[in-house]
Write a protein that holds these residues in place. Structure first.
Motif, PDB file in Angstrom:
ATOM      1  N   ASN A   1       0.847  -1.172   0.000  1.00 47.66           N
ATOM      2  CA  ASN A   1       0.000   0.000   0.000  1.00 47.66           C
ATOM      3  C   ASN A   1       0.896   1.239   0.000  1.00 47.66           C
ATOM      4  O   ASN A   1       1.529   1.546   1.004  1.00 47.66           O
ATOM      5  N   PRO A   2       0.958   1.989  -1.122  1.00 48.28           N
ATOM      6  CA  PRO A   2       1.892   3.113  -1.199  1.00 48.28           C
ATOM      7  C   PRO A   2       1.513   4.298  -0.312  1.00 48.28           C
ATOM      8  O   PRO A   2       2.335   5.182  -0.083  1.00 48.28           O
ATOM      9  N   THR A   3       0.298   4.328   0.194  1.00 47.38           N
ATOM     10  CA  THR A   3      -0.091   5.454   1.050  1.00 47.38           C
ATOM     11  C   THR A   3       0.615   5.421   2.403  1.00 47.38           C
ATOM     12  O   THR A   3       0.552   6.405   3.143  1.00 47.38           O
ATOM     13  N   ILE A   4       1.282   4.334   2.707  1.00 44.03           N
ATOM     14  CA  ILE A   4       2.041   4.247   3.961  1.00 44.03           C
ATOM     15  C   ILE A   4       3.163   5.275   3.971  1.00 44.03           C
ATOM     16  O   ILE A   4       3.526   5.798   5.021  1.00 44.03           O
ATOM     17  N   PHE A   5       3.686   5.617   2.798  1.00 40.54           N
ATOM     18  CA  PHE A   5       4.770   6.595   2.738  1.00 40.54           C
ATOM     19  C   PHE A   5       4.295   8.003   3.072  1.00 40.54           C
ATOM     20  O   PHE A   5       5.114   8.900   3.267  1.00 40.54           O
ATOM     21  N   LEU A   6       3.001   8.227   3.150  1.00 39.96           N
ATOM     22  CA  LEU A   6       2.496   9.524   3.593  1.00 39.96           C
ATOM     23  C   LEU A   6       2.837   9.773   5.055  1.00 39.96           C
ATOM     24  O   LEU A   6       2.872  10.923   5.491  1.00 39.96           O
ATOM     25  N   GLY A   7       3.106   8.709   5.809  1.00 39.75           N
ATOM     26  CA  GLY A   7       3.524   8.854   7.198  1.00 39.75           C
ATOM     27  C   GLY A   7       4.852   9.578   7.313  1.00 39.75           C
ATOM     28  O   GLY A   7       5.072  10.349   8.256  1.00 39.75           O
ATOM     29  N   VAL A   8       5.753   9.353   6.362  1.00 40.74           N
ATOM     30  CA  VAL A   8       7.044  10.045   6.363  1.00 40.74           C
ATOM     31  C   VAL A   8       6.816  11.540   6.156  1.00 40.74           C
ATOM     32  O   VAL A   8       7.393  12.380   6.859  1.00 40.74           O
ATOM     33  N   LEU A   9       5.936  11.872   5.220  1.00 39.73           N
ATOM     34  CA  LEU A   9       5.613  13.274   4.967  1.00 39.73           C
ATOM     35  C   LEU A   9       4.926  13.894   6.175  1.00 39.73           C
ATOM     36  O   LEU A   9       5.272  15.003   6.601  1.00 39.73           O
ATOM     37  N   ALA A  10       3.967  13.191   6.740  1.00 36.68           N
ATOM     38  CA  ALA A  10       3.249  13.711   7.907  1.00 36.68           C
ATOM     39  C   ALA A  10       4.190  13.899   9.092  1.00 36.68           C
ATOM     40  O   ALA A  10       4.088  14.888   9.830  1.00 36.68           O
ATOM     41  N   LEU A  11       5.105  12.967   9.289  1.00 36.34           N
ATOM     42  CA  LEU A  11       6.058  13.080  10.381  1.00 36.34           C
ATOM     43  C   LEU A  11       6.976  14.271  10.188  1.00 36.34           C
ATOM     44  O   LEU A  11       7.197  15.051  11.121  1.00 36.34           O
ATOM     45  N   SER A  12       7.494  14.441   8.980  1.00 37.74           N
ATOM     46  CA  SER A  12       8.429  15.542   8.753  1.00 37.74           C
ATOM     47  C   SER A  12       7.741  16.895   8.898  1.00 37.74           C
ATOM     48  O   SER A  12       8.276  17.802   9.531  1.00 37.74           O
ATOM     49  N   VAL A  13       6.550  17.037   8.328  1.00 35.65           N
ATOM     50  CA  VAL A  13       5.833  18.310   8.440  1.00 35.65           C
ATOM     51  C   VAL A  13       5.408  18.543   9.889  1.00 35.65           C
ATOM     52  O   VAL A  13       5.589  19.633  10.439  1.00 35.65           O
ATOM     53  N   GLY A  14       4.833  17.527  10.521  1.00 33.38           N
ATOM     54  CA  GLY A  14       4.373  17.673  11.896  1.00 33.38           C
ATOM     55  C   GLY A  14       5.507  17.979  12.862  1.00 33.38           C
ATOM     56  O   GLY A  14       5.357  18.800  13.774  1.00 33.38           O
ATOM     57  N   PHE A  15       6.653  17.347  12.667  1.00 32.69           N
ATOM     58  CA  PHE A  15       7.790  17.568  13.553  1.00 32.69           C
ATOM     59  C   PHE A  15       8.318  18.987  13.399  1.00 32.69           C
ATOM     60  O   PHE A  15       8.644  19.654  14.388  1.00 32.69           O
TER      61      PHE A  15
END
Length: 102
Positions: free
Chosen positions: A79-93
């Motif tokens: 499921n390629p949407t799992i990589f959205l977690g990397v984006l969410a983590l970087s922006v959120g952090f």
């Protein structure tokens, strides 16, 4: 007849059972009293180191760990949407650090 166990009849030995528990707990507290706080601040002066770590190498390791976990999850689920977690983590952090004033 001789009772082999102190805890054989709970109703009769309720008081004894609680006394034994209290004694063991009190003994542990007295035995471990040296680990309680004694008034010295062991973390004094670490604020500067924490800020450097969070904004420098800590951030890099956090992103690398998230990318590794996302890759493993992608391999398992496809499921390629799992990589959205990397984006969410970087922006959120980064937003969290800006709010904190770092």
């Amino acid at each position: 007849m001789i009772k082999l166990s102190v805890f054989k009849n709970i109703k009769e030995n309720y008081f004894v059972k609680n006394i034994i528990k209290f004694s063991l707990f009190s003994g542990l507290i007295l035995f471990c009293s040296h680990v309680f706080a004694d008034g010295t601040d062991l973390l004094a002066g670490t604020d500067g180191d924490l800020i450097k770590t969070v904004t420098g190498t800590g951030k890099t390791y956090l992103y690398i760990a998230e990318l590794i976990f996302a890759s493993v999850s992608f391999i398992k689920t496809r499921n390629p949407t799992i990589f959205l977690g990397v984006l969410a983590l970087s922006v959120g952090f980064n937003v969290m650090l800006k709010i904190a004033g770092v």
